[in-house]
Design an enzyme around this catalytic site. Structure first.
Site, PDB file in Angstrom:
ATOM      1  N   GLY A  37     -15.594 -40.833 -49.987  1.00  0.00           N
ATOM      2  CA  GLY A  37     -15.616 -41.118 -49.354  1.00  0.00           C
ATOM      3  C   GLY A  37     -17.059 -41.209 -48.341  1.00  0.00           C
ATOM      4  CG  ASP A  76     -17.778 -42.676 -55.270  1.00  0.00           C
ATOM      5  OD1 ASP A  76     -16.610 -43.036 -54.682  1.00  0.00           O
ATOM      6  OD2 ASP A  76     -17.429 -41.851 -55.363  1.00  0.00           O
ATOM      7  N   GLY A 107     -26.466 -37.231 -60.130  1.00  0.00           N
ATOM      8  CA  GLY A 107     -25.951 -36.854 -58.625  1.00  0.00           C
ATOM      9  C   GLY A 107     -24.902 -37.312 -58.510  1.00  0.00           C
TER      10      GLY A 107
END
Length: 329
Positions: free
Chosen positions: A47, A277, A312
């Protein structure tokens, strides 16, 4: 960062985690210890990552979720705010730890991830309902929900988004425990190939149909997606589209009318952790801008590829100029 005033907002309902990462020469097999890695700490959670991805593309983003009353939680909130994400509805739970993900990354960018959900598990339908009522959802908003929070919270977020005419996007990751009572509330779902086949297998068992067995081919993926769109004995399916992410191969977009291969761009991948994502944040951002699902998916595929070029989960999320430059190559 400039936030666009045209189009709708992206309202993200999902998880916030701190990622504890070890990078090594290769991933260990079960029971094996691989020494010689390096350690890093990053902020993540599907999220949180998706919210950052949408915010970097100029959308106004509101986040609904939960963190613990600990240092990780305070840091997580601050990092979202730095990215321009509205954290008004990011709750602090006194008796829970902030979610943590343990991530192993091999030298070719592949990864293994294990998550301790912590405060993310505290999200309940009443919390979601209260937050979305105060946010005052509008029909031009996009509600983006991931499955790293309880399924009943996912269902409520999608239901409330649908009730006001907002576009609902569901990233079914992980794919366990999801049925058509959830899928039917989504206008678009965005599984990867493995998640799609899990959803299709679950649906087959519930509806009494034969499922796909053996290695999945492209035709199997398209067929599995179409079964989740079509109405069956188990009920209605996904309303508008299924965008199946395929890693370096791009995505397969399946709608009631067509199946479209969406190609990616060639990049030198160093870390795939945040690619999915980035895809979801860009997909929601595109839809909130008023783009059709095919155009939004094309842009999302490129955003996902760009995210793999830096180390990352969030560090590689592209900005609008970076995405436009890549699309123009």
């Amino acid at each position: 960062m400039t936030v666009s005033v045209s189009g709708g907002r992206v309202v993200v309902v999902g998880s916030v985690n701190v990622d504890l990462v070890i990078r090594g020469e290769r991933l260990p097999s079960p029971g094996e210890t691989v020494a010689g890695g390096t350690f890093e700490r990053h902020h993540g959670g599907k999220g949180g990552n998706q919210a950052v991805a949408a915010a970097r593309l100029g959308r106004a983003v509101v986040f609904v979720g939960a963190v613990g009353a600990d240092d990780f939680g305070r840091e997580a909130r601050a990092t979202l705010e730095v990215e321009g994400v509205d954290t008004t509805f990011l709750a602090t739970v006194a008796d829970a730890a902030t979610g943590v993900a343990l991530i192993l990354v091999g030298e070719r960018g592949e990864n293994l991830i294990s998550v301790a959900s912590g405060a993310n598990d505290s999200l309940v339908p009443a919390t979601i309902g209260s937050a979305l009522e105060k946010i005052d959802l509008r029909p031009d908003d996009v509600v983006l929900v991931c499955h790293e929070v309880p399924t009943n919270a996912v269902r409520e977020a999608l239901r409330l988004g649908r009730s006001v005419g907002a576009r609902t996007v569901f990233n079914p990751a992980p794919a366990d425990g999801i049925d058509r009572t959830v899928l039917a509330l989504a206008d678009v779902i965005s599984p990867n190939q493995r998640e799609l086949l899990t959803l299709a297998a679950t649906d087959s068992r519930r509806s009494g149909r034969a499922g796909t067995s053996g290695p999945a081919m492209a035709a199997d993926v398209a067929r599995a997606a179409r079964t989740l769109i079509e109405t069956s004995a188990a009920g209605p399916g996904v309303r508008d589209a299924i965008a199946v992410t395929l890693g370096p191969a791009g995505a397969l977009l399946v709608t009631p009318q067509a199946t479209v291969d969406v190609a990616s761009i060639a990049v030198a991948a160093v870390d795939t952790t945040g690619a999915g994502d980035a895809f979801n944040g860009a997909l929601a951002s595109g839809l909130a801008e008023g783009r059709d699902v095919a155009d939004a998916t094309r842009r999302a595929v490129v955003a996902g590829a760009l995210a793999t070029t830096r180390v990352g989960a969030r560090e590689g999320m592209p900005t609008t100029p970076e995405l436009e430059a890549a699309l123009g190559r």
